[in-house]
Design an enzyme around this catalytic site. Sequence first.
Site, PDB file in Angstrom:
ATOM      1  CD  GLU A 189      46.506  40.835  27.754  1.00 16.55           C
ATOM      2  OE1 GLU A 189      47.806  41.349  27.759  1.00 16.55           O
ATOM      3  OE2 GLU A 189      45.652  40.688  26.847  1.00 16.55           O
ATOM      4  N   GLY A 243      46.416  34.270  40.156  1.00 16.27           N
ATOM      5  CA  GLY A 243      46.331  35.676  40.053  1.00 16.27           C
ATOM      6  C   GLY A 243      44.467  35.902  40.049  1.00 16.27           C
ATOM      7  NE  ARG A 244      42.324  30.799  37.459  1.00 18.01           N
ATOM      8  CZ  ARG A 244      42.880  29.828  37.236  1.00 18.01           C
ATOM      9  NH1 ARG A 244      43.207  31.215  36.227  1.00 18.01           N
ATOM     10  NH2 ARG A 244      43.238  28.772  37.147  1.00 18.01           N
ATOM     11  CD  GLU A 329      42.500  32.458  33.735  1.00 20.27           C
ATOM     12  OE1 GLU A 329      43.406  32.798  34.795  1.00 20.27           O
ATOM     13  OE2 GLU A 329      42.909  33.271  32.584  1.00 20.27           O
ATOM     14  CG  HIS A 360      13.445  43.877  30.240  1.00 19.71           C
ATOM     15  ND1 HIS A 360      12.022  44.447  29.928  1.00 19.71           N
ATOM     16  CD2 HIS A 360      13.345  44.563  31.918  1.00 19.71           C
ATOM     17  CE1 HIS A 360      11.234  44.909  31.049  1.00 19.71           C
ATOM     18  NE2 HIS A 360      12.240  44.412  32.054  1.00 19.71           N
ATOM     19  CE  LYS A 488      49.238  35.971  28.378  1.00 15.75           C
ATOM     20  NZ  LYS A 488      49.794  34.959  30.091  1.00 15.75           N
TER      21      LYS A 488
HETATM   22  O1  F6P Z   1      44.489  35.064  31.584  1.00 14.85           O
HETATM   23  C1  F6P Z   1      45.873  34.337  31.989  1.00 14.85           C
HETATM   24  C2  F6P Z   1      46.319  35.465  32.871  1.00 14.85           C
HETATM   25  O2  F6P Z   1      47.413  34.548  33.370  1.00 14.85           O
HETATM   26  C3  F6P Z   1      45.153  35.152  34.614  1.00 14.85           C
HETATM   27  O3  F6P Z   1      45.180  34.005  34.952  1.00 14.85           O
HETATM   28  C4  F6P Z   1      45.884  36.303  34.743  1.00 14.85           C
HETATM   29  O4  F6P Z   1      45.042  37.045  36.029  1.00 14.85           O
HETATM   30  C5  F6P Z   1      46.280  37.095  33.893  1.00 14.85           C
HETATM   31  O5  F6P Z   1      46.074  36.582  32.856  1.00 14.85           O
HETATM   32  C6  F6P Z   1      47.159  38.719  34.094  1.00 14.85           C
HETATM   33  O6  F6P Z   1      48.161  38.377  34.908  1.00 14.85           O
HETATM   34  P1  F6P Z   1      48.970  38.729  35.445  1.00 14.85           P
HETATM   35  O7  F6P Z   1      48.812  39.636  36.788  1.00 14.85           O
HETATM   36  O8  F6P Z   1      50.923  38.427  35.113  1.00 14.85           O
HETATM   37  O9  F6P Z   1      49.239  40.301  34.140  1.00 14.85           O
END
Ligand code: F6P
Length: 527
Positions: A189, A243-244, A329, A360, A488
């Site tokens: 993405e 990442g999170r 996650e 609501h 993926k």
């Molecule tokens: O959704 C899966 C994931 O690996 C998350 O853990 C991560 O935050 C996201 O994709 C984005 O990954 P990246 O920062 O490597 O683009």
Amino acid sequence: SHLRDLFAADRQRFSRFSVVWNDWLLDYSKQRVTTETMEGLLALWQAADVPGWIARMRAGEPINHTEGRAALHIALRHPTGPIMHAGQDVMPAVHAELDKMRRFAGEIHGRHWRGATGEPISDIVNIGIGGSDLGPRMATQALAAFRHPDIRVHYVANLDGADLATVLSTVQPRTTLFVVASKTFTTQETMQNAASARHWLVHALGEAAVARHFVAVSTNLAEVARFGIEPANAFAFWDWVGGRYSLWSAIGLPLVLAVGFDNFRRLLAGAHAMDEHFFATPPAQNLPGLLALLEIWNSNFLGADNRAVLPYSQSLGLLPRYLQQLEMESNGKQVDRQGQALDCATAPVLWGEAGTNGQHAFYQLIHQGGRQVPCEFIACRQPDFDLPGHHEKLLANCFAQSEALMRGKTLAETTAALAASGMSADQVAFLAPYRSFPGNQPSTTLLLPRLDPFNLGALLALYEHKVFVQSAIWDINPFDQWGVEYGKQLASRLLPVILGTASADQLDSSTAGLVAACRNPPRSGRD
Ligand code: F6P
């Protein structure tokens, strides 16, 4: 027991089941617990060796055992003193990166950083997804009251071109800076959106403009360079940051640009204050610990399969979405640390929406839908945008909801109230069942003094540690996410089929039918 009866039987219930930390209040007296329940739950803290897991996390051990990585996000908000990872103190690198962010924000805000045509930057577009989007996006909205007046920050995440295209239609190439944020710098993405944004910019200003209009945040600096972003414009973080859990790293750059570095520092200080509380406080007063244990009670013992997060704060409107990634996650797992299948439920489905809007929409189901929906209300004593007449009404609604969910209204109470309003006996008998409420819906209310960077930082760290405590009790690894990978892989395999360069022969009939219907619109037999 019904919560109504528990309150009637114990006038001290609120003081017995609430905790104060700094100027915060956590009221869990509307949870379906007794002193005995709490004793049993609190014993889980030791039984699951939560203190041992905390020690392992702080020591930089590879507690993300399926990826052989540490989980040291606490280092990102640690002010002084060493934090070791693989025999090295990580703090000098953490502080060097923070310093780079501070200097960069100073250049943008001071209008010293100029675009290719010499104009200052007015718009930042962060391109990232998941942990590289949700944290800074949510925090930028949460801290809207602290926004820098001259800078607008936009977020693009979705692969759907509608996301990027609508943002690009509101900004000018000459005054826009793109932040490409990706831990791996390979996420489909983000790479697609970054390539399209680069094309848009180069089309308007030429190839040489990329250096003044693109910066990157990643652990993969080799890929960043391959994309064409200079090392000087790349902000680093490390594989020991999930990442999170990465808002506190350079992934927070768009937030720094939105609210200034000093406010980001306050956010880090709030998170650190919560870290200290978590590390040093016994479970009975430990905010992350209590939230973790209460949810385990609701899901593993009372059978609730979901939890609603209901911030009575428009600015915290994206918090449920952020928590969906953090909690689901992290703890949406069914295999324990020994590779064995678990025999209990883990993370419940998390959902929610800012109050009063949710009232609501979906509250009807929480009041009368017959499902268990444990609710988490979050409110602030003071408003962040002080329009006269608003905030008291907001608080009244928040507290009224938890009261109604706890108490309910019996058929006898409804019957008496309708009769007292002058309704005929027939009408009363007809309407009373519809207008009665079972109650006994558990809820927790977290009351913060105000929504500011410090309290937001502490709030987010609270949830991070809550997830960690639950992972220790469920004996799962909260820092990997293998479940995301399979989809993926299948998407990569399907792309050539959709493009028409590979055959659909190996696909199941549904997937093959959907692909075929995209190429040739299906016709109903009636045509
Ligand atoms: O959704 C899966 C994931 O690996 C998350 O853990 C991560 O935050 C996201 O994709 C984005 O990954 P990246 O920062 O490597 O683009």
